[in-house]
Write an enzyme that holds these catalytic residues in place. Structure first.
Site, PDB file in Angstrom:
ATOM      1  N   ASN A 172       6.327   5.934  27.152  1.00 56.40           N
ATOM      2  CA  ASN A 172       5.366   6.434  27.860  1.00 56.40           C
ATOM      3  C   ASN A 172       5.753   7.618  28.721  1.00 56.40           C
ATOM      4  OD1 ASN A 172       6.806   4.876  29.838  1.00 56.40           O
ATOM      5  ND2 ASN A 172       5.127   3.968  30.621  1.00 56.40           N
ATOM      6  N   ASP A 173       7.138   7.966  28.469  1.00 57.14           N
ATOM      7  CA  ASP A 173       8.001   9.111  29.428  1.00 57.14           C
ATOM      8  C   ASP A 173       8.427   8.616  30.807  1.00 57.14           C
ATOM      9  OD1 ASP A 173       8.809  11.596  29.305  1.00 57.14           O
ATOM     10  OD2 ASP A 173       6.995  12.571  30.440  1.00 57.14           O
ATOM     11  N   HIS A 225      17.075  26.128  52.948  1.00 56.47           N
ATOM     12  CA  HIS A 225      16.528  27.364  53.139  1.00 56.47           C
ATOM     13  C   HIS A 225      16.227  27.745  54.547  1.00 56.47           C
ATOM     14  CE1 HIS A 225      13.809  30.616  52.345  1.00 56.47           C
ATOM     15  NE2 HIS A 225      12.880  30.044  53.147  1.00 56.47           N
ATOM     16  N   ASP A 242      16.756  39.174  55.194  1.00 56.25           N
ATOM     17  CA  ASP A 242      15.744  38.765  56.143  1.00 56.25           C
ATOM     18  C   ASP A 242      16.264  38.373  57.595  1.00 56.25           C
ATOM     19  OD1 ASP A 242      16.124  36.173  55.918  1.00 56.25           O
ATOM     20  OD2 ASP A 242      15.017  36.035  54.012  1.00 56.25           O
ATOM     21  N   LYS A 267      11.919  41.704  56.083  1.00 55.77           N
ATOM     22  CA  LYS A 267      11.345  41.084  54.701  1.00 55.77           C
ATOM     23  C   LYS A 267      10.037  40.678  55.018  1.00 55.77           C
ATOM     24  CE  LYS A 267      12.460  37.465  51.463  1.00 55.77           C
ATOM     25  NZ  LYS A 267      13.478  36.633  50.881  1.00 55.77           N
ATOM     26  N   ARG A 299       7.440  38.391  52.484  1.00 56.20           N
ATOM     27  CA  ARG A 299       7.217  37.685  51.109  1.00 56.20           C
ATOM     28  C   ARG A 299       5.706  37.874  50.559  1.00 56.20           C
ATOM     29  NH1 ARG A 299       9.688  35.541  46.703  1.00 56.20           N
ATOM     30  NH2 ARG A 299      11.940  35.277  47.543  1.00 56.20           N
ATOM     31  N   ASP A 328      22.814  35.971  51.344  1.00 58.92           N
ATOM     32  CA  ASP A 328      21.571  34.995  51.255  1.00 58.92           C
ATOM     33  C   ASP A 328      21.730  33.555  50.936  1.00 58.92           C
ATOM     34  OD1 ASP A 328      18.791  34.719  51.385  1.00 58.92           O
ATOM     35  OD2 ASP A 328      18.168  36.101  50.035  1.00 58.92           O
TER      36      ASP A 328
HETATM   37  C1  R5P Z   1      14.001  33.421  50.786  1.00 61.52           C
HETATM   38  O1  R5P Z   1      13.442  33.800  51.809  1.00 61.52           O
HETATM   39  C2  R5P Z   1      15.354  33.122  50.462  1.00 61.52           C
HETATM   40  O2  R5P Z   1      16.257  33.421  51.736  1.00 61.52           O
HETATM   41  C3  R5P Z   1      15.833  33.881  49.439  1.00 61.52           C
HETATM   42  O3  R5P Z   1      15.891  35.324  49.700  1.00 61.52           O
HETATM   43  C4  R5P Z   1      14.910  33.458  48.180  1.00 61.52           C
HETATM   44  O4  R5P Z   1      15.107  32.355  48.023  1.00 61.52           O
HETATM   45  C5  R5P Z   1      15.450  34.312  46.849  1.00 61.52           C
HETATM   46  O5  R5P Z   1      14.524  34.218  45.844  1.00 61.52           O
HETATM   47  P1  R5P Z   1      14.288  35.320  44.943  1.00 61.52           P
HETATM   48  O6  R5P Z   1      15.760  35.730  44.333  1.00 61.52           O
HETATM   49  O7  R5P Z   1      13.455  34.860  43.765  1.00 61.52           O
HETATM   50  O8  R5P Z   1      13.810  36.701  45.740  1.00 61.52           O
END
Ligand code: R5P
Length: 311
Positions: free
Chosen positions: A37-38, A130, A169, A192, A194, A218
């Protein structure tokens, strides 16, 4: 002193083996079964009773599978009367889900932290979340290491006379500044924004990069969207060369090859917090196994870990 027992999930066996070698302890066996059943079932095949149990599992692809495996291993250790269950999570992927930035959106970083504790995790050891506030999502102690020491040791071997560290960023600018301080370099940062997983905009770079050898720093490179956008701005502003460094080299969507194909990208440096699926002559992978092993040893012996994560 309680005995240490180290188990590894199936996400990153090489890193688990390397950590065990540094600790000079055997890696304890784990049996993982998948039913028709996984559903998964985990059996820890070594005594856990009154042991200080460490479970090493990076939350990398397939993230959901690896997460459930980690939860089941923690549950099994707790059920087997472990004295303490420590989750060692070199890459905590759900850390990127850390805020309500759209209506009716889930905050996975917090939910997964709660799930781990519910499963029986007493303590977490992790690397470069993060954002630092994700630390606070956990209701158990967290030792949050970074890889600046390893990355700085690598770049000290380079000619840094014309170099500048650039964070894509402002959120990561503090870590970039700490990294720059270690190398005695100036720092700059991108403004930056997103828009989506596949779209970012860097409107400007705050700081001087013209004619410089840039070290981009980063926390992770996933699709590379961020670093490609930053490269465009760096070129416009006349940077001389670019080295790219990060802790978590995830390199989704062939990002490694795409990045390495850029003539002005001289090298790409990451750690082995996630298993690398591809190789490239421009790529250097630094091991975080010694730092994680040192932290595990100190946690086990009740010693201070802070010197390992002080900026
Ligand atoms: C995002 O804010 C993180 O600091 C990285 O810049 C991000 O996770 C990188 O993801 P990607 O390479 O897809 O831009």
């Amino acid at each position: 002193m309680r005995e240490i027992a180290v188990f590894g999930g199936s996400s990153h066996p090489e890193l688990t083996a390397e950590i065990c070698a540094h600790l000079r302890v055997p890696q304890r066996p784990v049996l993982l079964k998948r039913f028709a059943n996984d559903c998964l079932e985990v059996q820890l095949q070594s005594n856990c009773r009154e042991r200080d149990v460490f479970i090493i599992q990076s939350l990398v692809r397939p993230v959901q599978e690896n997460l459930v495996e980690l939860l089941l291993m923690a549950d099994a250790a707790r059920g087997a009367s472990a004295a303490r269950v420590n989750a060692v999570i070199p890459h905590y992927a759900y850390a990127r889900s850390d805020k309500k930035d759209a209506p009716r959106i889930s905050i996975g970083g917090r939910l997964v932290a709660d799930l781990l504790v519910t499963a029986g995790v007493d303590r977490v050891l992790t690397l470069n979340l993060h954002s630092p506030q994700v630390h606070g999502f956990f209701s158990v102690p967290v030792d949050h290491l970074h890889a600046l020491r390893e990355l700085a040791a690598h770049f000290r071997q380079r000619d840094l006379s014309n170099a500048v560290v650039v964070s894509p960023d402002l959120g990561y600018a503090k870590s970039a500044a700490a990294f720059a301080r270690r190398l005695g370099l100036p720092v700059a940062a991108g403004a930056k924004e997103r828009m989506s997983d596949t779209e970012v905009r860097i409107a400007a770079i705050i700081g001087d990069v013209a004619g410089r050898d840039v070290i981009v720093l980063d926390d992770e490179i996933s699709r590379g969207t961020t670093v490609f956008e930053l490269l465009d701005r760096l070129r416009e502003q006349g940077a001389r060369s670019v080295a790219v460094a990060c802790t978590h080299g995830l390199f989704a969507d062939n990002a490694l090859d795409k990045l390495a194909a850029a003539d002005d990208v001289t090298e790409i440096v990451c750690t082995n917090s996630a298993p690398l699926e591809a190789e490239h002559p421009k790529l250097t992978v630094l091991s975080v196994a010694p730092a994680l092993a040192e932290a595990i040893s100190r946690i086990h012996n009740g010693e201070s870990v802070s010197s390992l994560f002080d900026h």
